[in-house]
Design a protein around this motif. Structure first.
Motif, short mmCIF file in Angstrom:
data_model
loop_
_atom_site.label_atom_id
_atom_site.label_comp_id
_atom_site.label_asym_id
_atom_site.label_seq_id
_atom_site.Cartn_x
_atom_site.Cartn_y
_atom_site.Cartn_z
N PRO A 139 0.83 -1.22 0.00
CA PRO A 139 0.00 0.00 0.00
C PRO A 139 0.86 1.25 0.00
N ARG A 140 0.40 2.22 -0.71
CA ARG A 140 1.12 3.48 -0.80
C ARG A 140 0.78 4.35 0.43
N PRO A 141 1.80 4.89 1.01
CA PRO A 141 1.51 5.74 2.19
C PRO A 141 0.77 7.01 1.78
N GLU A 142 -0.18 7.41 2.65
CA GLU A 142 -0.94 8.64 2.39
C GLU A 142 -0.05 9.85 2.67
N PRO A 143 -0.20 10.89 1.89
CA PRO A 143 0.61 12.10 2.14
C PRO A 143 0.24 12.70 3.49
N PRO A 144 1.20 13.27 4.18
CA PRO A 144 0.90 13.86 5.49
C PRO A 144 -0.08 15.02 5.36
N LYS A 145 -0.98 15.10 6.35
CA LYS A 145 -1.97 16.19 6.35
C LYS A 145 -1.32 17.47 6.85
N PRO A 146 -1.67 18.57 6.22
CA PRO A 146 -1.08 19.85 6.68
C PRO A 146 -1.56 20.20 8.07
N GLU A 147 -0.67 20.76 8.85
CA GLU A 147 -1.05 21.16 10.20
C GLU A 147 -2.01 22.35 10.14
N PRO A 148 -3.01 22.34 11.03
CA PRO A 148 -3.95 23.48 11.04
C PRO A 148 -3.23 24.74 11.48
N PRO A 149 -3.65 25.88 10.97
CA PRO A 149 -2.99 27.14 11.37
C PRO A 149 -3.19 27.40 12.86
N LYS A 150 -2.15 27.91 13.47
CA LYS A 150 -2.24 28.22 14.90
C LYS A 150 -3.08 29.48 15.10
N PRO A 151 -3.97 29.44 16.09
CA PRO A 151 -4.79 30.65 16.32
C PRO A 151 -3.94 31.81 16.82
N GLU A 152 -4.31 32.99 16.36
CA GLU A 152 -3.60 34.18 16.82
C GLU A 152 -3.95 34.45 18.27
N PRO A 153 -2.99 34.89 19.06
CA PRO A 153 -3.29 35.18 20.47
C PRO A 153 -4.31 36.30 20.60
N LYS A 154 -5.27 36.08 21.50
CA LYS A 154 -6.30 37.08 21.71
C LYS A 154 -5.75 38.22 22.57
N PRO A 155 -6.12 39.44 22.21
CA PRO A 155 -5.65 40.57 23.04
C PRO A 155 -6.28 40.51 24.42
N GLU A 156 -5.54 40.91 25.43
CA GLU A 156 -6.07 40.92 26.79
C GLU A 156 -7.16 41.99 26.92
N PRO A 157 -8.25 41.64 27.61
CA PRO A 157 -9.30 42.66 27.79
C PRO A 157 -8.80 43.80 28.67
N PRO A 158 -9.32 44.99 28.46
CA PRO A 158 -8.89 46.12 29.29
C PRO A 158 -9.27 45.90 30.75
N ARG A 159 -8.37 46.26 31.62
CA ARG A 159 -8.65 46.09 33.03
C ARG A 159 -9.61 47.17 33.52
N PRO A 160 -10.58 46.77 34.36
CA PRO A 160 -11.54 47.79 34.84
C PRO A 160 -10.86 48.79 35.75
N LYS A 161 -11.31 50.02 35.65
CA LYS A 161 -10.77 51.05 36.51
C LYS A 161 -11.28 50.87 37.94
N PRO A 162 -10.44 51.09 38.93
CA PRO A 162 -10.92 50.95 40.31
C PRO A 162 -12.02 51.95 40.62
N GLU A 163 -13.03 51.49 41.35
CA GLU A 163 -14.14 52.35 41.72
C GLU A 163 -13.68 53.36 42.77
N PRO A 164 -14.18 54.60 42.68
CA PRO A 164 -13.82 55.59 43.70
C PRO A 164 -14.41 55.19 45.04
N PRO A 165 -13.75 55.55 46.12
CA PRO A 165 -14.29 55.19 47.44
C PRO A 165 -15.66 55.80 47.68
#
Length: 267
Positions: A139-165
């Motif tokens: 049997p003939r070997p099957e060609p290797p499957k291409p690796e799926p693209p790596k997901p781009e890193p998601k940007p971190e969400p903005p941190r909430p500002k502290p509430e005033p006292p």
């Protein structure tokens, strides 16, 4: 003095309990969601108004409404929440009902989760027969499957500002005249005759005088029902309250629905 700002959740919770008695589960769901929005912390015992004390477990009743409406996933989510689990064990009758309904829900979800076993794909043949009838080719070997693209890193969400006292409020005892505080304590303790002897005209500040008239009207309404003298005196005080402070309304945490109905009907 405003005594109604922090009691909205008690009014919603009281209405939710009445709806549960009537089997109106849509109303239960709405009222308990309102109560949780104002106060999500369950408690073993709270005073709803006057001398009425009840367990404050809105998550239990929200789960019960979901269960009655066939939403087992929603019911289990509410019952297993940290707020509900920390208190419901100290309310035996509600805990027993929750355990029965939870077992029923888990059985239903287990039945729904069963799926038919998947069918396996037919296997591929090993090799092909040589044209001359000799040994089959490997049997003939099957060609290797291409690796799926790596997901781009998601940007971190903005941190909430502290509430005033938050501003520090002056203690209630320093803002309210002592005789008025004593009148509220007598009313909550059921000493209505003591409250009726209160003289609102002794208070120079209009807001304090209006509160004094309001608490005396509530005591006169209850005393009138007890001795059969009627509610005329209570109505007179209510009219005086409206003349002094038209925006003042009875706090649901302190005054009964019967008095609030009388207050709204008196002009």
């Amino acid at each position: 003095m405003c005594l109604s700002a922090a009691a909205d959740y008690k009014d919603s919770y009281s209405r939710g309990l009445e709806a549960a008695k009537d089997g109106d589960w849509a109303a239960v769901r709405q009222r308990m969601q309102e109560a949780i929005a104002d106060n999500p912390t369950a408690a073993q015992r709270v005073r709803l108004y006057g001398q009425r004390w009840e367990p404050y477990v809105p998550q239990f009743y929200l789960g019960l409404a979901a269960f009655k409406q066939g939403d087992c996933a929603g019911a289990l989510s509410q019952w297993r929440s940290a707020a509900n689990a920390g208190v419901i064990g100290s309310v035996p009758n509600l805990k027993a009902e929750q355990d029965r309904n939870s077992a029923s829900c888990e059985s239903r979800l287990a039945q729904q989760g069963k799926t038919e076993p998947g069918k396996t794909e037919p296997g591929k043949t090993g090799g092909t027969t040589a044209p001359d009838g000799g040994k089959p080719e490997p049997p003939r070997p099957e060609p290797p499957k291409p690796e799926p693209p790596k997901p781009e890193p998601k940007p971190e969400p903005p941190r909430p500002k502290p509430e005033p006292p938050k501003p520090v409020e002056t203690p209630l005892a320093q803002r309210v005249p002592a005789p008025l505080l004593e009148a509220f304590r007598n009313y909550l303790g059921g000493r209505y005759a003591e409250v009726i002897r209160l003289n609102p005209d002794s208070f120079g500040e209009p807001r304090a005088r209006a509160q004094a008239l309001l608490i005396r009207a509530a005591a006169r309404q209850i005393q009138g029902e007890l001795d059969g003298s009627g509610a005329d005196a209570a109505r007179a005080d209510i009219r005086a309250v409206r003349a002094l402070n038209p925006a003042l309304v009875p706090d649901p945490a302190l005054f009964s629905p019967r008095f609030r109905s009388l207050y709204n009907a008196t002009r």
